[in-house]
Design an enzyme around this catalytic site. Structure first.
Site, PDB file in Angstrom:
ATOM      1  CG  ASN A 131      -0.225   0.146   2.532  1.00 39.09           C
ATOM      2  OD1 ASN A 131       1.002   0.133   2.579  1.00 39.09           O
ATOM      3  ND2 ASN A 131      -0.974   0.279   3.608  1.00 39.09           N
ATOM      4  CG  HIS A 133       3.677   0.259   4.777  1.00 34.75           C
ATOM      5  ND1 HIS A 133       2.709  -0.701   4.945  1.00 34.75           N
ATOM      6  CD2 HIS A 133       4.856  -0.405   4.879  1.00 34.75           C
ATOM      7  CE1 HIS A 133       3.274  -1.869   5.146  1.00 34.75           C
ATOM      8  NE2 HIS A 133       4.570  -1.721   5.104  1.00 34.75           N
ATOM      9  CD  GLU A 138       0.207   1.164   7.336  1.00 35.61           C
ATOM     10  OE1 GLU A 138       0.377   1.222   6.097  1.00 35.61           O
ATOM     11  OE2 GLU A 138       0.015   0.084   7.937  1.00 35.61           O
TER      12      GLU A 138
HETATM   13  C1  GLP Z   1       6.810  -4.245   6.758  1.00 33.93           C
HETATM   14  C2  GLP Z   1       7.857  -3.243   7.214  1.00 33.93           C
HETATM   15  C3  GLP Z   1       8.336  -2.359   6.104  1.00 33.93           C
HETATM   16  C4  GLP Z   1       8.627  -3.191   4.870  1.00 33.93           C
HETATM   17  C5  GLP Z   1       7.359  -3.865   4.417  1.00 33.93           C
HETATM   18  C6  GLP Z   1       7.481  -4.576   3.097  1.00 33.93           C
HETATM   19  O1  GLP Z   1       5.530  -3.727   6.838  1.00 33.93           O
HETATM   20  N1  GLP Z   1       7.398  -2.413   8.282  1.00 33.93           N
HETATM   21  O2  GLP Z   1       9.506  -1.669   6.534  1.00 33.93           O
HETATM   22  O3  GLP Z   1       9.134  -2.365   3.874  1.00 33.93           O
HETATM   23  O4  GLP Z   1       7.010  -4.770   5.445  1.00 33.93           O
HETATM   24  O5  GLP Z   1       7.618  -5.963   3.249  1.00 33.93           O
HETATM   25  P1  GLP Z   1       8.011  -6.948   2.076  1.00 33.93           P
HETATM   26  O6  GLP Z   1       9.425  -6.659   1.719  1.00 33.93           O
HETATM   27  O7  GLP Z   1       7.846  -8.297   2.676  1.00 33.93           O
HETATM   28  O8  GLP Z   1       7.075  -6.702   0.946  1.00 33.93           O
END
Ligand code: GLP
Length: 232
Positions: A131, A133, A138
């Site tokens: 999304n 973030h 968020e």
């Molecule tokens: C979590 C962390 C973020 C990270 C995100 C993406 O929510 N708080 O810092 O960037 O996951 O995760 P993924 O790399 O598994 O898509």
């Protein structure tokens, strides 16, 4: 903004590891954030191998945790600290590296004071949620925000805890704010993974949208985005 697209998981990890290795070589004392998630795993594997081979060290560096869940008492294995121990181990959990762990129950302003005392971030390494973030900033996050407690977006919970019953998922987290990420001297943004096409498209188009927090970093003078080309 410098955009580097990569065509394999290995290339993605190599490019990110080269960037981090160079940054640490130029400034061994750098203050940096490291993200969790599946995106940086290849990078961390490279850094750990290089550390074991004596080619990489964060022993003089100052590591800041980017974020942490706030109510995970029975699931510590999902915590940021656990993740870093598992994936980076002795690279940062050694007697020399300065670690600023983010206690989720600590007063957020205390963490800001630590960030200030260390002179702010030299390098913000961030991943991007589907999304948009960054950390746990968020959609709708304030660009001037510093460390703060957030209520996690339903989409984030769905993405991060797909198999956990909704009643058992954490609802809140603490995160470094967009202001400190935007103030970092350099930003390395890693973009890969499923369901991120829309975010990737906005980043590539340079479109800033308050509902996609990662786009608030687009105008940074020293932003490098490493992106998996299957998102384009
Ligand atoms: C979590 C962390 C973020 C990270 C995100 C993406 O929510 N708080 O810092 O960037 O996951 O995760 P993924 O790399 O598994 O898509």
């Amino acid at each position: 903004m410098k955009l580097i697209t990569t065509s394999s998981v290995d290339e993605f990890a190599d490019v990110a590891a080269d960037y981090v290795t160079r940054a640490v070589r130029e400034n061994p004392r750098l203050a940096l954030t490291l993200p969790t998630g599946s995106t940086p795993r290849g990078l961390y594997l490279r850094l750990r191998d290089a550390h074991r081979g004596g080619r990489f060290s964060l022993e003089d560096a100052r590591v800041f945790m980017l974020d942490e869940y706030r109510d995970l008492p029975s699931y510590p294995s999902q915590s940021f600290e656990y993740f870093l121990r598992e994936h980076l181990g002795e690279v940062i959990f050694n007697p020399s590296t300065t670690r600023h762990l983010l206690d989720p129950w600590r007063e957020p302003a205390d963490y800001d004071a630590t960030l200030d005392a260390e002179g702010g971030l030299d390098l913000a390494i961030v991943g991007v949620g589907r999304n948009g973030h960054v950390g746990f900033n968020e959609p709708g996050a304030d660009v001037s925000s510093r460390t703060h407690v957030v209520t996690l977006a339903p989409d984030t919970l769905e993405a991060n805890f797909p198999e956990l019953d909704a009643r058992l998922r954490p609802t809140r987290a603490i995160t470094i704010g967009l202001a400190d990420l935007r103030r970092a001297r350099s930003i390395l943004m890693l973009v890969a993974g499923e369901n991120k096409h829309a975010v990737a498209k906005m980043l590539c188009a340079g479109l800033i949208d308050e509902n996609v927090p990662a786009t608030h970093l687009i105008e940074h003078d020293d932003l490098t985005i490493v992106m998996a080309d299957d998102l384009l």
